[in-house]
Design a protein around this motif. Sequence first.
Motif, PDB file in Angstrom:
ATOM      1  N   ARG A   7       0.900  -1.110  -0.116  1.00  0.00           N
ATOM      2  CA  ARG A   7      -0.017  -0.054   0.044  1.00  0.00           C
ATOM      3  C   ARG A   7       0.834   1.257  -0.022  1.00  0.00           C
ATOM      4  NH1 ARG A   7      -2.499  -0.501   5.247  1.00  0.00           N
ATOM      5  NH2 ARG A   7      -1.245  -2.378   5.599  1.00  0.00           N
ATOM      6  N   ARG A   8       0.663   1.834  -0.979  1.00  0.00           N
ATOM      7  CA  ARG A   8       1.426   3.281  -1.203  1.00  0.00           C
ATOM      8  C   ARG A   8       1.029   4.436  -0.338  1.00  0.00           C
ATOM      9  NH1 ARG A   8       4.983   4.916  -5.170  1.00  0.00           N
ATOM     10  NH2 ARG A   8       5.759   2.904  -4.844  1.00  0.00           N
ATOM     11  N   ALA A   9       2.173   5.066   0.159  1.00  0.00           N
ATOM     12  CA  ALA A   9       1.697   6.274   1.342  1.00  0.00           C
ATOM     13  C   ALA A   9       1.831   7.511   0.491  1.00  0.00           C
ATOM     14  CB  ALA A   9       2.673   6.267   2.303  1.00  0.00           C
ATOM     15  N   GLY A  10       1.402   8.413   0.927  1.00  0.00           N
ATOM     16  CA  GLY A  10       1.610   9.872   0.278  1.00  0.00           C
ATOM     17  C   GLY A  10       2.711  10.452   0.837  1.00  0.00           C
ATOM     18  N   LEU A  11       3.284  11.520   0.430  1.00  0.00           N
ATOM     19  CA  LEU A  11       4.416  12.231   1.073  1.00  0.00           C
ATOM     20  C   LEU A  11       4.311  13.842   0.866  1.00  0.00           C
ATOM     21  CD1 LEU A  11       6.496  13.435  -1.491  1.00  0.00           C
ATOM     22  CD2 LEU A  11       6.679  10.890  -1.737  1.00  0.00           C
ATOM     23  N   ALA A  12       5.167  14.554   1.854  1.00  0.00           N
ATOM     24  CA  ALA A  12       5.007  15.930   1.853  1.00  0.00           C
ATOM     25  C   ALA A  12       6.513  16.305   2.020  1.00  0.00           C
ATOM     26  CB  ALA A  12       4.119  16.600   2.645  1.00  0.00           C
ATOM     27  N   ALA A  13       6.876  17.367   1.630  1.00  0.00           N
ATOM     28  CA  ALA A  13       8.462  17.854   1.919  1.00  0.00           C
ATOM     29  C   ALA A  13       8.511  18.972   2.875  1.00  0.00           C
ATOM     30  CB  ALA A  13       8.901  18.114   0.561  1.00  0.00           C
ATOM     31  N   LEU A  14       9.090  18.819   3.901  1.00  0.00           N
ATOM     32  CA  LEU A  14       9.366  19.863   4.921  1.00  0.00           C
ATOM     33  C   LEU A  14      10.872  20.261   5.148  1.00  0.00           C
ATOM     34  CD1 LEU A  14       7.470  17.714   7.618  1.00  0.00           C
ATOM     35  CD2 LEU A  14       6.632  20.059   6.571  1.00  0.00           C
ATOM     36  N   GLY A 227      11.235   6.807  12.614  1.00  0.00           N
ATOM     37  CA  GLY A 227       9.943   6.345  12.587  1.00  0.00           C
ATOM     38  C   GLY A 227       8.986   7.285  13.051  1.00  0.00           C
ATOM     39  N   CYS A 228       7.783   7.567  12.715  1.00  0.00           N
ATOM     40  CA  CYS A 228       6.733   8.220  13.308  1.00  0.00           C
ATOM     41  C   CYS A 228       5.466   7.439  13.676  1.00  0.00           C
ATOM     42  CB  CYS A 228       6.266   9.395  12.236  1.00  0.00           C
ATOM     43  SG  CYS A 228       7.778  10.406  11.772  1.00  0.00           S
ATOM     44  N   GLU A 229       4.530   8.014  14.376  1.00  0.00           N
ATOM     45  CA  GLU A 229       3.267   7.175  14.433  1.00  0.00           C
ATOM     46  C   GLU A 229       2.452   7.352  13.366  1.00  0.00           C
ATOM     47  OE1 GLU A 229       1.685   8.505  18.139  1.00  0.00           O
ATOM     48  OE2 GLU A 229       3.004   7.330  19.500  1.00  0.00           O
ATOM     49  N   ASN A 230       2.626   8.255  12.335  1.00  0.00           N
ATOM     50  CA  ASN A 230       1.898   8.370  11.045  1.00  0.00           C
ATOM     51  C   ASN A 230       2.868   8.330   9.928  1.00  0.00           C
ATOM     52  OD1 ASN A 230       3.357  10.896  11.223  1.00  0.00           O
ATOM     53  ND2 ASN A 230       1.751  12.085  11.329  1.00  0.00           N
ATOM     54  N   GLY A 231       3.718   7.460   9.936  1.00  0.00           N
ATOM     55  CA  GLY A 231       4.791   7.526   8.869  1.00  0.00           C
ATOM     56  C   GLY A 231       6.219   7.433   9.205  1.00  0.00           C
ATOM     57  N   ALA A 232       7.052   8.427   8.274  1.00  0.00           N
ATOM     58  CA  ALA A 232       8.441   8.533   8.876  1.00  0.00           C
ATOM     59  C   ALA A 232       9.014   9.937   8.273  1.00  0.00           C
ATOM     60  CB  ALA A 232       9.113   7.166   7.923  1.00  0.00           C
ATOM     61  N   LEU A 233      10.318  10.096   8.945  1.00  0.00           N
ATOM     62  CA  LEU A 233      10.853  11.217   8.272  1.00  0.00           C
ATOM     63  C   LEU A 233      12.251  10.678   7.688  1.00  0.00           C
ATOM     64  CD1 LEU A 233      10.962  13.809  11.289  1.00  0.00           C
ATOM     65  CD2 LEU A 233       9.278  13.668   9.373  1.00  0.00           C
ATOM     66  N   VAL A 234      12.823  11.509   6.456  1.00  0.00           N
ATOM     67  CA  VAL A 234      13.798  11.025   5.798  1.00  0.00           C
ATOM     68  C   VAL A 234      14.620  12.419   5.724  1.00  0.00           C
ATOM     69  CG1 VAL A 234      14.972  10.206   3.796  1.00  0.00           C
ATOM     70  CG2 VAL A 234      12.791   9.233   4.488  1.00  0.00           C
ATOM     71  N   LEU A 285       8.311  -0.254   3.752  1.00  0.00           N
ATOM     72  CA  LEU A 285       9.600  -0.450   2.931  1.00  0.00           C
ATOM     73  C   LEU A 285      10.032   1.354   2.448  1.00  0.00           C
ATOM     74  CD1 LEU A 285       8.831  -3.412   0.838  1.00  0.00           C
ATOM     75  CD2 LEU A 285      10.282  -3.121   2.882  1.00  0.00           C
ATOM     76  N   ILE A 286      10.726   1.736   2.629  1.00  0.00           N
ATOM     77  CA  ILE A 286      11.045   3.121   2.491  1.00  0.00           C
ATOM     78  C   ILE A 286      12.145   3.154   1.735  1.00  0.00           C
ATOM     79  CG2 ILE A 286      11.652   5.340   3.446  1.00  0.00           C
ATOM     80  CD1 ILE A 286      10.513   4.592   6.149  1.00  0.00           C
ATOM     81  N   ASP A 287      11.951   3.882   0.436  1.00  0.00           N
ATOM     82  CA  ASP A 287      12.876   3.850  -0.526  1.00  0.00           C
ATOM     83  C   ASP A 287      13.356   5.523  -0.535  1.00  0.00           C
ATOM     84  OD1 ASP A 287      14.308   4.610  -2.843  1.00  0.00           O
ATOM     85  OD2 ASP A 287      13.219   3.053  -4.199  1.00  0.00           O
ATOM     86  N   THR A 288      14.420   5.726   0.021  1.00  0.00           N
ATOM     87  CA  THR A 288      15.023   6.939   0.364  1.00  0.00           C
ATOM     88  C   THR A 288      15.516   7.644  -0.834  1.00  0.00           C
ATOM     89  OG1 THR A 288      17.368   6.041   0.646  1.00  0.00           O
ATOM     90  CG2 THR A 288      15.902   6.378   2.886  1.00  0.00           C
ATOM     91  N   ALA A 289      15.881   7.019  -1.947  1.00  0.00           N
ATOM     92  CA  ALA A 289      15.996   7.538  -3.075  1.00  0.00           C
ATOM     93  C   ALA A 289      14.874   8.098  -3.953  1.00  0.00           C
ATOM     94  CB  ALA A 289      16.837   6.628  -3.992  1.00  0.00           C
ATOM     95  N   ALA A 290      13.767   7.178  -3.885  1.00  0.00           N
ATOM     96  CA  ALA A 290      12.525   7.559  -4.864  1.00  0.00           C
ATOM     97  C   ALA A 290      11.585   8.649  -3.850  1.00  0.00           C
ATOM     98  CB  ALA A 290      11.846   6.363  -5.135  1.00  0.00           C
ATOM     99  N   GLY A 291      11.828   8.373  -2.481  1.00  0.00           N
ATOM    100  CA  GLY A 291      10.983   9.273  -1.603  1.00  0.00           C
ATOM    101  C   GLY A 291       9.751   8.550  -1.428  1.00  0.00           C
ATOM    102  N   THR A 292       9.619   7.376  -1.340  1.00  0.00           N
ATOM    103  CA  THR A 292       8.326   6.616  -1.022  1.00  0.00           C
ATOM    104  C   THR A 292       8.172   5.822   0.169  1.00  0.00           C
ATOM    105  OG1 THR A 292       8.991   4.785  -2.403  1.00  0.00           O
ATOM    106  CG2 THR A 292       7.970   6.533  -3.778  1.00  0.00           C
ATOM    107  N   LEU A 293       6.987   5.632   0.570  1.00  0.00           N
ATOM    108  CA  LEU A 293       6.817   4.557   1.654  1.00  0.00           C
ATOM    109  C   LEU A 293       5.632   3.702   1.433  1.00  0.00           C
ATOM    110  CD1 LEU A 293       6.561   5.550   5.376  1.00  0.00           C
ATOM    111  CD2 LEU A 293       4.951   3.954   4.433  1.00  0.00           C
ATOM    112  N   ASP A 294       6.134   2.451   1.284  1.00  0.00           N
ATOM    113  CA  ASP A 294       4.931   1.236   0.886  1.00  0.00           C
ATOM    114  C   ASP A 294       4.881   0.563   2.399  1.00  0.00           C
ATOM    115  OD1 ASP A 294       4.770   2.051  -1.468  1.00  0.00           O
ATOM    116  OD2 ASP A 294       6.295   0.578  -2.231  1.00  0.00           O
ATOM    117  N   VAL A 295       3.546  -0.106   2.457  1.00  0.00           N
ATOM    118  CA  VAL A 295       3.509  -1.009   3.657  1.00  0.00           C
ATOM    119  C   VAL A 295       3.034  -2.161   2.938  1.00  0.00           C
ATOM    120  CG1 VAL A 295       1.740  -1.776   5.454  1.00  0.00           C
ATOM    121  CG2 VAL A 295       2.702   0.670   5.248  1.00  0.00           C
TER     122      VAL A 295
END
Length: 404
Positions: A7-14, A227-234, A285-295
């Motif tokens: 399941r693919r997650a959304g992302l937002a840059a900060l 790790g976060c309770e609603n995703g992750a930070l990279v 599964l967090i792809d740090t190069a692509a900036g994606t998070l899958d479950v």
Amino acid sequence: MRTSLARRAGLAALTTGTALALAACSAPATGGGTATGSGERPTASASGARVAVSYEGGILVLDGTTLDTIADLDSEEFTRLNPAGDGRHVMVTMSEGFQVLDTAAGTDGDPELTGLVFEADTPGHVVRHAGKTILYADGTSDTTVFDTAELADADALPEVETVEGVEAHHGVSVVLEDGTFITTVGSAEGRTGIVVRDASGTEIATSDQCPGVHGEGTASDEAVVFGCENGALVYRDGAILKLDAPDQPYGRMGNAYVSESSPVVVGDYKSDPDAEGYLLHAVTLIDTAAGTLDVVDLPEGVEYTFRDVARGPGDLAYVLATDGAIHVLDPETGEIERELPVIDAWTGPKEWQDAHPALVVAGDIAYVTEPATNSIHAVDLTTGEILATGELEVTPNEIAVARS
């Protein structure tokens, strides 16, 4: 790229940008349990390794090839074990701080729980990266940093730098090759995110979008995941990226399993905050190069705890599940490639501190504890062969490997 179970997650840059302070920092133990090894086949991967196994009130040091007991040392009732990063020493969390266990790996000496203690109020996470060992004290949020190689002189503590914390919390820090310092932010009321400072102490980025921040792992190109309770930070290249879990408002990753030669981080995952027990049935599964998070949901009946995942040969992930097998997962595809039966089926612990099967990897060898039978097994991850079994007179809990 992932299987239909992903399941693919959304992302937002900060990004954004707080200060840094440096200072400096500096007791003993022997007693009750032995192991007898079987299957003494030597292997290149296990040669010279020492395995530290904690039990209630003590620590065993085992030969990494035969799993015979070399030493049996007294300790406090419950201790945590973390490799120091030099291939010889292990950090033991004691009430006074991080006590140094010399496994004598790669030497002719005897293992010893030394009198060397890195003092810490409520010692917590140990991180090893870029030739540094980083110790975090939850009771003060102070971070102690030293050159890992300097532990070779077991007669004295190495010179340290202490980065003073702001508010006490259960946290973690990492230092990158260029001196960049990344640490968690929180207080007694909760944990919220991370702050990044360059080698001079200047804040270069911060994020407060990581409720319950926990755990850390550094992937290739020094991409650091929390790790976060609603995703992750990279964190990568001066910027922080927030990756949202597909389950909201709660999709928790709390531990990162990394290979510094792979951009993909494997994390544990929990989507129900009210779920009882500590067994989990999905991974991130967090792809740090692509900036994606899958479950990725694991097959039915395949559950694990935070002690049961490791990276190993081929940058693959190895998951010791409740069915007693090591499931080999390809982080690039999210698919289980094969299963390696090792121990009997088991149930999850009532409390996380309770003894339950654990997995660590050194080279091509996995070491698996089996508390139900008071034993430990060495498994060749390339063939699935059980190379040795150590039968203990105590119940194994935590485990760490030192390999020079």
